[in-house]
Structure formats: C-alpha cells, structure tokens
Design a protein around this motif. Structure first.
Motif, PDB file in Angstrom:
ATOM      1  N   UNK A   1       0.850  -1.184   0.000  1.00 30.95           N
ATOM      2  CA  UNK A   1       0.000   0.000   0.000  1.00 30.95           C
ATOM      3  C   UNK A   1       0.890   1.240   0.000  1.00 30.95           C
ATOM      4  N   UNK A   2       0.429   2.271  -0.588  1.00 30.97           N
ATOM      5  CA  UNK A   2       1.137   3.537  -0.716  1.00 30.97           C
ATOM      6  C   UNK A   2       1.257   4.241   0.642  1.00 30.97           C
ATOM      7  N   UNK A   3       2.440   4.786   0.916  1.00 27.30           N
ATOM      8  CA  UNK A   3       2.684   5.478   2.193  1.00 27.30           C
ATOM      9  C   UNK A   3       1.702   6.621   2.414  1.00 27.30           C
ATOM     10  N   UNK A   4       1.424   7.396   1.379  1.00 32.49           N
ATOM     11  CA  UNK A   4       0.494   8.516   1.533  1.00 32.49           C
ATOM     12  C   UNK A   4      -0.900   8.027   1.911  1.00 32.49           C
ATOM     13  N   UNK A   5      -1.329   6.921   1.325  1.00 32.03           N
ATOM     14  CA  UNK A   5      -2.650   6.366   1.633  1.00 32.03           C
ATOM     15  C   UNK A   5      -2.702   5.881   3.087  1.00 32.03           C
ATOM     16  N   UNK A   6      -1.646   5.208   3.532  1.00 30.97           N
ATOM     17  CA  UNK A   6      -1.596   4.753   4.928  1.00 30.97           C
ATOM     18  C   UNK A   6      -1.651   5.944   5.873  1.00 30.97           C
ATOM     19  N   UNK A   7      -0.865   6.988   5.579  1.00 29.95           N
ATOM     20  CA  UNK A   7      -0.849   8.186   6.419  1.00 29.95           C
ATOM     21  C   UNK A   7      -2.227   8.838   6.450  1.00 29.95           C
ATOM     22  N   UNK A   8      -2.891   8.899   5.295  1.00 25.73           N
ATOM     23  CA  UNK A   8      -4.235   9.480   5.234  1.00 25.73           C
ATOM     24  C   UNK A   8      -5.214   8.687   6.094  1.00 25.73           C
ATOM     25  N   UNK A   9      -5.123   7.363   6.042  1.00 25.26           N
ATOM     26  CA  UNK A   9      -6.019   6.519   6.829  1.00 25.26           C
ATOM     27  C   UNK A   9      -5.805   6.754   8.328  1.00 25.26           C
ATOM     28  N   UNK A  10      -4.555   6.874   8.726  1.00 28.28           N
ATOM     29  CA  UNK A  10      -4.261   7.152  10.138  1.00 28.28           C
ATOM     30  C   UNK A  10      -4.791   8.536  10.522  1.00 28.28           C
ATOM     31  N   UNK A  11      -4.553   9.521   9.672  1.00 28.59           N
ATOM     32  CA  UNK A  11      -4.994  10.888   9.963  1.00 28.59           C
ATOM     33  C   UNK A  11      -6.517  11.004  10.028  1.00 28.59           C
ATOM     34  N   UNK A  12      -7.238  10.153   9.304  1.00 24.88           N
ATOM     35  CA  UNK A  12      -8.701  10.183   9.330  1.00 24.88           C
ATOM     36  C   UNK A  12      -9.264   9.855  10.710  1.00 24.88           C
ATOM     37  N   UNK A  13      -8.460   9.271  11.583  1.00 24.46           N
ATOM     38  CA  UNK A  13      -8.918   8.986  12.943  1.00 24.46           C
ATOM     39  C   UNK A  13      -8.934  10.251  13.800  1.00 24.46           C
ATOM     40  N   UNK A  14      -8.306  11.318  13.314  1.00 27.10           N
ATOM     41  CA  UNK A  14      -8.179  12.565  14.090  1.00 27.10           C
ATOM     42  C   UNK A  14      -7.620  12.286  15.481  1.00 27.10           C
ATOM     43  N   UNK A  15      -6.552  11.508  15.534  1.00 28.51           N
ATOM     44  CA  UNK A  15      -5.977  11.027  16.793  1.00 28.51           C
ATOM     45  C   UNK A  15      -5.281  12.106  17.611  1.00 28.51           C
ATOM     46  N   UNK A  16      -5.013  13.258  17.051  1.00 27.88           N
ATOM     47  CA  UNK A  16      -4.238  14.282  17.745  1.00 27.88           C
ATOM     48  C   UNK A  16      -4.897  14.674  19.056  1.00 27.88           C
ATOM     49  N   UNK A  17      -4.132  14.562  20.109  1.00 27.60           N
ATOM     50  CA  UNK A  17      -4.564  14.923  21.461  1.00 27.60           C
ATOM     51  C   UNK A  17      -5.736  14.091  21.972  1.00 27.60           C
ATOM     52  N   UNK A  18      -5.998  12.958  21.354  1.00 28.11           N
ATOM     53  CA  UNK A  18      -6.995  12.031  21.889  1.00 28.11           C
ATOM     54  C   UNK A  18      -6.280  10.989  22.737  1.00 28.11           C
ATOM     55  N   UNK A  19      -7.014  10.430  23.688  1.00 27.13           N
ATOM     56  CA  UNK A  19      -6.426   9.436  24.584  1.00 27.13           C
ATOM     57  C   UNK A  19      -6.032   8.174  23.827  1.00 27.13           C
ATOM     58  N   UNK A  20      -4.861   7.675  24.162  1.00 31.37           N
ATOM     59  CA  UNK A  20      -4.467   6.342  23.730  1.00 31.37           C
ATOM     60  C   UNK A  20      -4.980   5.415  24.821  1.00 31.37           C
ATOM     61  N   UNK A  21      -5.930   4.578  24.487  1.00 36.75           N
ATOM     62  CA  UNK A  21      -6.590   3.739  25.486  1.00 36.75           C
ATOM     63  C   UNK A  21      -5.794   2.479  25.799  1.00 36.75           C
ATOM     64  N   UNK A  22      -5.053   1.977  24.820  1.00 35.38           N
ATOM     65  CA  UNK A  22      -4.290   0.761  25.053  1.00 35.38           C
ATOM     66  C   UNK A  22      -3.335   0.534  23.885  1.00 35.38           C
ATOM     67  N   UNK A  23      -2.256  -0.127  24.175  1.00 35.88           N
ATOM     68  CA  UNK A  23      -1.339  -0.634  23.161  1.00 35.88           C
ATOM     69  C   UNK A  23      -1.149  -2.104  23.468  1.00 35.88           C
TER      70      UNK A  23
END
Length: 96
Positions: A1-23
C-alpha cells in the motif's frame, strides 16, 4: 500500500490529542494494536502486522503507586501526538 494512503487513513482517525486507550503487543511484537479514543461508543484500532522492530517507553518510573490497569478512562495520561509513516531501510517495511 502507498505510504500517503496509509498516512491518510491514520490521519482520518483525528488522533491528535486524543487518549491512547491501550497498546497491545501480540505474538512477541509481530502484531501491534493501538486503540485510540473515538466517541462515547467507539474507538479506533490501528493494526500493524509483521513488525520487525518495536520500541516504546512507559511512565512507570514517575507515575507512583497507581497501576495503569486500575486507572479509569479519565485518569489515562497517554495522548496521541504524531504518527508518521516513512520509508524503511528494509524492503517491504515501513517505519511508523
């Protein structure tokens, strides 16, 4: 998969400053799942498979006597800041 597409998919979560609930690390680090706060009824799950290297640090040296497993959602002090997808030195892998 294309790096830009993967980055876009991650960014679509709007994860910035949201809680990381678990790893979660499964199969000796071969699979990594990161759970990110969504809305009141859901969360995002980022899945990484066939990981060749996994490294992270915790806050165990300064958080005191409280165990993370006993924390309530509002007590979790882990937040998303920057998730970047980059080329890796190894073929067929990405650095995240």
């Amino acid at each position: 998969m294309d790096i830009k597409k993967i980055q876009e998919m991650i960014n679509e979560t709007n994860y910035w400053d949201k809680r990381i609930l678990d790893i979660q690390s499964n199969f000796f680090g071969d699979e990594i799942n990161i759970y990110i706060e969504g809305n009141d009824n859901s969360c995002w799950k980022l899945c990484f498979a066939s990981c060749y290297q996994v490294a992270y640090e915790t806050d165990a040296d300064w958080r005191g006597d409280i165990e993370v497993r006993d924390m309530k959602k509002l007590q979790l002090g882990y937040y998303g800041h920057t998730i970047s997808v980059l080329e890796s030195e190894l073929p067929n892998f990405y650095q995240v």
